[in-house]
Design a protein around this motif. Structure first.
Motif, PDB file in Angstrom:
ATOM      1  N   GLY A  55     -10.609  20.943  -1.900  1.00 43.41           N
ATOM      2  CA  GLY A  55     -11.819  21.282  -1.168  1.00 43.41           C
ATOM      3  C   GLY A  55     -13.088  21.108  -1.974  1.00 43.41           C
ATOM      4  N   THR A  56     -12.943  20.774  -3.257  1.00 50.49           N
ATOM      5  CA  THR A  56     -14.125  20.575  -4.101  1.00 50.49           C
ATOM      6  C   THR A  56     -14.876  19.335  -3.636  1.00 50.49           C
ATOM      7  OG1 THR A  56     -13.021  21.566  -5.998  1.00 50.49           O
ATOM      8  CG2 THR A  56     -14.965  20.199  -6.445  1.00 50.49           C
ATOM      9  N   VAL A  57     -16.167  19.504  -3.481  1.00 50.23           N
ATOM     10  CA  VAL A  57     -17.009  18.388  -3.057  1.00 50.23           C
ATOM     11  C   VAL A  57     -17.924  18.012  -4.217  1.00 50.23           C
ATOM     12  CG1 VAL A  57     -18.786  17.595  -1.458  1.00 50.23           C
ATOM     13  CG2 VAL A  57     -16.970  19.128  -0.663  1.00 50.23           C
ATOM     14  N   ILE A  58     -17.864  16.756  -4.592  1.00 54.06           N
ATOM     15  CA  ILE A  58     -18.695  16.268  -5.695  1.00 54.06           C
ATOM     16  C   ILE A  58     -19.851  15.477  -5.098  1.00 54.06           C
ATOM     17  CG2 ILE A  58     -18.773  14.818  -7.750  1.00 54.06           C
ATOM     18  CD1 ILE A  58     -15.833  15.336  -8.139  1.00 54.06           C
ATOM     19  N   SER A  59     -21.043  15.919  -5.398  1.00 54.42           N
ATOM     20  CA  SER A  59     -22.230  15.239  -4.889  1.00 54.42           C
ATOM     21  C   SER A  59     -23.021  14.685  -6.079  1.00 54.42           C
ATOM     22  CB  SER A  59     -23.094  16.214  -4.080  1.00 54.42           C
ATOM     23  OG  SER A  59     -24.275  15.584  -3.637  1.00 54.42           O
ATOM     24  N   ILE A  60     -23.005  13.385  -6.232  1.00 57.53           N
ATOM     25  CA  ILE A  60     -23.736  12.721  -7.324  1.00 57.53           C
ATOM     26  C   ILE A  60     -24.845  11.883  -6.711  1.00 57.53           C
ATOM     27  CG2 ILE A  60     -23.572  11.105  -9.241  1.00 57.53           C
ATOM     28  CD1 ILE A  60     -20.674  11.855  -9.546  1.00 57.53           C
ATOM     29  N   PRO A  61     -26.092  12.179  -7.041  1.00 54.57           N
ATOM     30  CA  PRO A  61     -27.195  11.394  -6.475  1.00 54.57           C
ATOM     31  C   PRO A  61     -27.043   9.910  -6.804  1.00 54.57           C
ATOM     32  CG  PRO A  61     -28.011  13.336  -7.653  1.00 54.57           C
ATOM     33  CD  PRO A  61     -26.563  13.208  -7.981  1.00 54.57           C
ATOM     34  N   THR A  62     -27.281   9.080  -5.817  1.00 55.04           N
ATOM     35  CA  THR A  62     -27.201   7.641  -6.040  1.00 55.04           C
ATOM     36  C   THR A  62     -28.433   7.181  -6.813  1.00 55.04           C
ATOM     37  OG1 THR A  62     -26.021   7.343  -3.950  1.00 55.04           O
ATOM     38  CG2 THR A  62     -27.022   5.382  -4.940  1.00 55.04           C
ATOM     39  N   PRO A  63     -28.235   6.561  -7.975  1.00 56.64           N
ATOM     40  CA  PRO A  63     -29.399   6.118  -8.759  1.00 56.64           C
ATOM     41  C   PRO A  63     -30.116   4.974  -8.053  1.00 56.64           C
ATOM     42  CG  PRO A  63     -27.370   5.283  -9.726  1.00 56.64           C
ATOM     43  CD  PRO A  63     -26.962   6.221  -8.625  1.00 56.64           C
ATOM     44  N   SER A  64     -31.384   4.831  -8.377  1.00 56.02           N
ATOM     45  CA  SER A  64     -32.148   3.727  -7.811  1.00 56.02           C
ATOM     46  C   SER A  64     -31.769   2.426  -8.514  1.00 56.02           C
ATOM     47  CB  SER A  64     -33.646   3.981  -7.977  1.00 56.02           C
ATOM     48  OG  SER A  64     -34.007   3.971  -9.356  1.00 56.02           O
ATOM     49  N   SER A  65     -32.150   1.325  -7.907  1.00 52.68           N
ATOM     50  CA  SER A  65     -31.848   0.019  -8.496  1.00 52.68           C
ATOM     51  C   SER A  65     -32.494  -0.128  -9.868  1.00 52.68           C
ATOM     52  CB  SER A  65     -32.342  -1.094  -7.568  1.00 52.68           C
ATOM     53  OG  SER A  65     -31.724  -1.012  -6.307  1.00 52.68           O
ATOM     54  N   GLY A  66     -33.723   0.371  -9.988  1.00 53.34           N
ATOM     55  CA  GLY A  66     -34.420   0.292 -11.271  1.00 53.34           C
ATOM     56  C   GLY A  66     -33.722   1.094 -12.347  1.00 53.34           C
ATOM     57  N   GLU A  67     -33.233   2.264 -11.979  1.00 54.50           N
ATOM     58  CA  GLU A  67     -32.532   3.101 -12.955  1.00 54.50           C
ATOM     59  C   GLU A  67     -31.245   2.444 -13.438  1.00 54.50           C
ATOM     60  OE1 GLU A  67     -33.974   7.541 -11.399  1.00 54.50           O
ATOM     61  OE2 GLU A  67     -32.139   6.621 -10.634  1.00 54.50           O
ATOM     62  N   VAL A  68     -30.555   1.766 -12.537  1.00 57.12           N
ATOM     63  CA  VAL A  68     -29.319   1.076 -12.933  1.00 57.12           C
ATOM     64  C   VAL A  68     -29.627  -0.074 -13.873  1.00 57.12           C
ATOM     65  CG1 VAL A  68     -27.328  -0.225 -12.112  1.00 57.12           C
ATOM     66  CG2 VAL A  68     -28.174   1.711 -10.781  1.00 57.12           C
ATOM     67  N   LEU A  69     -30.683  -0.840 -13.568  1.00 57.22           N
ATOM     68  CA  LEU A  69     -31.050  -1.958 -14.443  1.00 57.22           C
ATOM     69  C   LEU A  69     -31.491  -1.459 -15.811  1.00 57.22           C
ATOM     70  CD1 LEU A  69     -31.382  -4.991 -14.740  1.00 57.22           C
ATOM     71  CD2 LEU A  69     -33.721  -4.765 -13.878  1.00 57.22           C
ATOM     72  N   LEU A  70     -32.230  -0.353 -15.832  1.00 57.46           N
ATOM     73  CA  LEU A  70     -32.651   0.222 -17.112  1.00 57.46           C
ATOM     74  C   LEU A  70     -31.462   0.752 -17.898  1.00 57.46           C
ATOM     75  CD1 LEU A  70     -35.957   2.079 -16.159  1.00 57.46           C
ATOM     76  CD2 LEU A  70     -35.693  -0.039 -17.452  1.00 57.46           C
ATOM     77  N   SER A  71     -30.445   1.213 -17.187  1.00 56.32           N
ATOM     78  CA  SER A  71     -29.227   1.655 -17.859  1.00 56.32           C
ATOM     79  C   SER A  71     -28.541   0.472 -18.539  1.00 56.32           C
ATOM     80  CB  SER A  71     -28.291   2.317 -16.850  1.00 56.32           C
ATOM     81  OG  SER A  71     -27.112   2.778 -17.483  1.00 56.32           O
ATOM     82  N   THR A  72     -28.577  -0.682 -17.881  1.00 53.80           N
ATOM     83  CA  THR A  72     -28.033  -1.901 -18.499  1.00 53.80           C
ATOM     84  C   THR A  72     -28.830  -2.271 -19.739  1.00 53.80           C
ATOM     85  OG1 THR A  72     -27.315  -2.730 -16.333  1.00 53.80           O
ATOM     86  CG2 THR A  72     -27.526  -4.327 -18.113  1.00 53.80           C
ATOM     87  N   ILE A  73     -30.153  -2.227 -19.622  1.00 58.19           N
ATOM     88  CA  ILE A  73     -31.009  -2.557 -20.763  1.00 58.19           C
ATOM     89  C   ILE A  73     -30.788  -1.570 -21.901  1.00 58.19           C
ATOM     90  CG2 ILE A  73     -33.422  -2.692 -21.526  1.00 58.19           C
ATOM     91  CD1 ILE A  73     -34.114  -3.816 -18.785  1.00 58.19           C
ATOM     92  N   SER A  74     -30.524  -0.302 -21.551  1.00 55.93           N
ATOM     93  CA  SER A  74     -30.223   0.690 -22.583  1.00 55.93           C
ATOM     94  C   SER A  74     -28.965   0.306 -23.353  1.00 55.93           C
ATOM     95  CB  SER A  74     -30.056   2.072 -21.936  1.00 55.93           C
ATOM     96  OG  SER A  74     -29.707   3.045 -22.899  1.00 55.93           O
ATOM     97  N   LYS A  75     -27.977  -0.259 -22.649  1.00 59.94           N
ATOM     98  CA  LYS A  75     -26.774  -0.744 -23.322  1.00 59.94           C
ATOM     99  C   LYS A  75     -27.129  -1.863 -24.297  1.00 59.94           C
ATOM    100  CE  LYS A  75     -22.811   1.180 -21.898  1.00 59.94           C
ATOM    101  NZ  LYS A  75     -22.096   0.580 -20.766  1.00 59.94           N
ATOM    102  N   PHE A  76     -28.016  -2.746 -23.858  1.00 64.18           N
ATOM    103  CA  PHE A  76     -28.454  -3.834 -24.736  1.00 64.18           C
ATOM    104  C   PHE A  76     -29.214  -3.298 -25.946  1.00 64.18           C
ATOM    105  CE2 PHE A  76     -28.679  -6.836 -20.826  1.00 64.18           C
ATOM    106  CZ  PHE A  76     -27.307  -6.990 -20.872  1.00 64.18           C
ATOM    107  N   SER A  77     -29.924  -2.169 -25.742  1.00 58.70           N
ATOM    108  CA  SER A  77     -30.700  -1.592 -26.845  1.00 58.70           C
ATOM    109  C   SER A  77     -29.812  -1.014 -27.934  1.00 58.70           C
ATOM    110  CB  SER A  77     -31.629  -0.490 -26.313  1.00 58.70           C
ATOM    111  OG  SER A  77     -32.619  -1.030 -25.468  1.00 58.70           O
TER     112      SER A  77
END
Length: 258
Positions: A55-77
């Motif tokens: 019955g546990t419900v997990i609610s994770i906000p969907t990140p924006s497209s910009g946030e996902v791309l910045l997360s990729t760039i953070s990996k590159f950093s």
């Protein structure tokens, strides 16, 4: 000039022979794919592997497209910069240590052609790898999320690519300065961390510092704007890269004669 192109072809063959031309683009592509896929499927992953009460419900906000791309760039950093440093820190120092540099430089080959051919070969490989990684990330962001503007993507891509070029130029410089690859990598990573930390802390004083480029990319991606001081930062970083490349051959020659 003819000698330079001969050396450049030699360096490109060497990058292929030691498989850098293969594994480096693959690694950047994997970094580019990981972030959008993980961000999109994270709730499903948690539900499938998490040992949660019924019955546990997990609610994770969907990140924006910009946030996902910045997360990729953070990996590159982090990992991307580390790969560039580890991949090229022995480009000159390693050949000097093994004696291969002497075998090349005793021929009618200038120190300038020797160093610049290595830098250009590494530059091409870094941009191809980085470009494939960013395009992979951008494609899946377009498919899985709301998408991101092409203009903002291109601007962010070019600006962050300049930061990676600056890192690469530092690697080549320190590799020509020392006689073993280890210190070249240590000094490059140290300067990159120092510039990023100090530039983030002294944003007004060091508004044109190369270390500000990653933060300016954040503004470009998230707000689709061109930061006020970005043009000056690009010009100054380019001048730094050219100056470092200009002084590298005479310093290497001086060190080689000692």
């Amino acid at each position: 000039m003819k000698i330079f192109w001969v050396l450049l072809r030699k360096e490109m063959r060497e990058l292929t022979r030691n498989y850098k031309m293969i594994w480096m683009p693959i690694v950047f592509i994997l970094f580019g794919l990981t972030e959008p896929l993980t961000a999109f499927y994270l709730p499903d992953i948690i539900n499938s592997v998490g040992d949660l009460p019924e019955g546990t419900v997990i609610s994770i906000p969907t990140p924006s497209s910009g946030e996902v791309l910045l997360s990729t760039i953070s990996k590159f950093s982090t990992f991307g910069v580390l790969i560039i440093v580890l991949g090229f820190m022995g480009m000159i120092a390693g050949e000097r240590k093994s004696g291969n540099a002497i075998m090349v430089l005793v021929k009618p080959v200038s120190y300038t052609a020797y160093i610049y051919s290595k830098w250009l070969a590494a530059f091409v490989l870094v941009w191809v790898s980085y470009g494939l990684g960013m395009i992979s990330s951008w494609y899946y962001i377009q498919v899985l999320f709301n998408g991101i503007g092409f203009t903002a993507f291109v601007h962010g891509f070019l600006v962050y690519g300049l930061w990676l070029t600056f890192i690469l130029t530092l690697v080549v410089f320190f590799s020509s300065l020392v006689k073993t690859p280890g210190p070249a990598g240590f000094f490059t990573i140290g300067i990159a961390i120092f510039l990023t930390f100090v530039s983030g802390y002294m944003t007004r004083t060091l508004k044109w510092s190369p270390g500000q480029l990653p933060s300016y990319v954040n503004e470009i991606i998230l707000h689709s704007t061109w930061p006020d001081h970005l043009t000056g930062t690009i010009i100054l970083t380019t001048i730094f890269c050219l100056a470092i490349l200009l002084i590298s051959p005479p310093i290497y020659k001086k060190k080689d004669l000692i």
